[in-house]
Scaffold this motif. Structure first.
Motif, short mmCIF file in Angstrom:
data_model
loop_
_atom_site.label_atom_id
_atom_site.label_comp_id
_atom_site.label_asym_id
_atom_site.label_seq_id
_atom_site.Cartn_x
_atom_site.Cartn_y
_atom_site.Cartn_z
N GLU A 197 14.10 38.71 146.80
CA GLU A 197 13.60 37.33 146.69
C GLU A 197 12.14 37.24 147.10
O GLU A 197 11.34 36.56 146.46
N ALA A 198 11.80 37.90 148.19
CA ALA A 198 10.41 37.95 148.65
C ALA A 198 10.27 39.17 149.55
O ALA A 198 11.17 39.46 150.34
N PRO A 199 9.16 39.89 149.45
CA PRO A 199 8.99 41.08 150.30
C PRO A 199 8.88 40.69 151.77
O PRO A 199 8.55 39.54 152.10
N ILE A 200 9.15 41.66 152.64
CA ILE A 200 9.25 41.39 154.07
C ILE A 200 8.32 42.30 154.84
O ILE A 200 8.38 43.53 154.72
N LEU A 201 7.43 41.70 155.65
CA LEU A 201 6.66 42.44 156.64
C LEU A 201 7.45 42.36 157.94
O LEU A 201 7.66 41.27 158.48
N LEU A 202 7.92 43.49 158.42
CA LEU A 202 8.91 43.54 159.49
C LEU A 202 8.33 44.24 160.72
O LEU A 202 7.96 45.41 160.66
N VAL A 203 8.26 43.51 161.84
CA VAL A 203 7.93 44.12 163.12
C VAL A 203 9.24 44.33 163.87
O VAL A 203 10.00 43.38 164.08
N GLU A 204 9.53 45.56 164.25
CA GLU A 204 10.86 45.83 164.80
C GLU A 204 10.83 47.07 165.70
O GLU A 204 10.14 48.04 165.41
#
Length: 249
Positions: A197-204
Motif C-alpha cells: 500500500e505504501a513503502p515503510i521507513l522502519l526504525v527498529e
C-alpha cells in the motif's frame, strides 16, 4: 529503478559540538521496507524528527515524491502523504478507538482541529476510520477506551490512524517496542503486507523483525550512515559487525 517516494539529501544537524546527523542521504522506494538500525545515541530519533517535521535540519533536504518538503510543518507533511507511528504512543488514552481514528482522519483537512464540528456524525470521516480499523483487525474494539487496549493493540491503532491519511509513505519508529514474541510476529506479518500500500521507513531494534522484513537496511553510527544494503550484505559487513551487530549478525 523507480524514483524514490521519500528521500533525504545531505541532512545535517548539530547540537553544539555533537553532530547528530552527518550528511545523511537515504531513500525509500515503492513497495519496499527500508530499515534504519544503529546503537543507542546513533542519531536515529533525530533523523526521524527531521524527516517528519519535528526538527529543522541545519542543512539538507527532505523530499516526498520528488517535492522538497523541508520547510513543511509536521501537519503539512502528513497532509502531503507522510504517515507516522511513534516510539512512544501519541494516542488519546481517554478516547475510544474509533474517536482516535476519526481524529486521525481529520488530519487530512486544513481546518482539522475545529473540534466544535461534530466529527463523529460525519459519514465520510467515520467510513474512513472504520475501514482503517478493519484493515488492522480492531473493528471489534471500536468503542473501547484506548487506555484499556493492550500494548500491541495500541500499536495497531497507531497504524490505523496513519492509514486514514492515505499515506504515500510510512515512517515507523520502533513499532515492535514493548511487544512480546507473539505480538512481534503478528505485527511483522501485517507490515509485510502493508508495504504494497505504501513503502515503510522502519526504525527498529528488533533484529529478527528487521532481517525478516527489510528489503534494504541502512546502519547509522554517530550520526553517519556507514553502510546500506540487503539483509545479507549487512549481516556479513565487517564494519557493521564491529560497530553494531556483533554476535547478533
Amino acid at each position: 529503478m523507480s524514483d524514490p517516494v521519500l528521500a533525504t539529501r545531505n541532512l545535517n544537524k548539530n547540537f553544539g559540538a555533537l553532530r547528530a546527523t552527518d550528511d545523511v542521504s537515504i531513500d525509500l522506494r515503492p513497495g519496499e521496507i527500508h530499515a534504519i538500525i544503529g546503537p543507542n545515541g546513533a542519531g536515529k530519533s533525530t533523523l526521524i524528527q527531521q524527516i517528519c517535521g519535528g526538527l529543522a535540519p541545519d542543512s539538507g533536504q527532505v523530499l516526498l515524491n520528488g517535492q522538497d518538503v523541508s520547510g513543511y510543518s509536521t501537519q503539512a507533511r502528513a497532509q502531503a502523504g507522510l504517515g507516522r507511528t511513534f516510539q512512544i504512543s501519541q494516542l488519546c488514552m481517554e478516547d475510544t478507538v474509533l474517536e482516535n481514528v476519526v481524529l486521525g482522519a481529520m488530519g487530512t483537512e486544513r481546518m482539522a482541529w475545529r473540534f466544535w464540528r461534530p466529527a463523529l456524525k460525519r459519514p465520510e470521516l467515520c467510513d474512513r476510520a472504520e475501514a482503517a480499523l478493519e484493515r488492522v483487525g480492531l473493528s471489534d474494539e471500536r468503542n473501547t477506551r484506548c487506555a484499556n487496549l493492550s500494548h500491541g493493540q495500541r500499536r495497531q491503532l497507531e497504524v490505523a490512524v496513519a492509514l486514514t491519511l492515505s499515506p504515500k509513505a510510512f515512517v515507523m519508529d520502533e513499532p515492535m517496542a514493548g511487544l512480546g514474541a507473539e505480538g512481534s510476529k503478528r505485527l511483522t506479518g501485517f507490515l509485510d503486507g502493508l508495504r504494497q500500500e505504501a513503502p515503510i521507513l522502519l526504525v527498529e531494534h528488533d533484529m529478527d523483525a528487521v532481517f525478516a522484513l527489510a528489503d534494504r537496511i541502512s546502519v547509522l553510527v554517530y550520526g553517519k550512515v556507514i553502510a546500506t544494503g540487503t539483509a545479507g550484505e549487512i549481516r556479513t559487513s565487517p564494519e557493521v559487525r564491529d560497530a553494531y551487530l556483533g554476535d547478533a549478525a
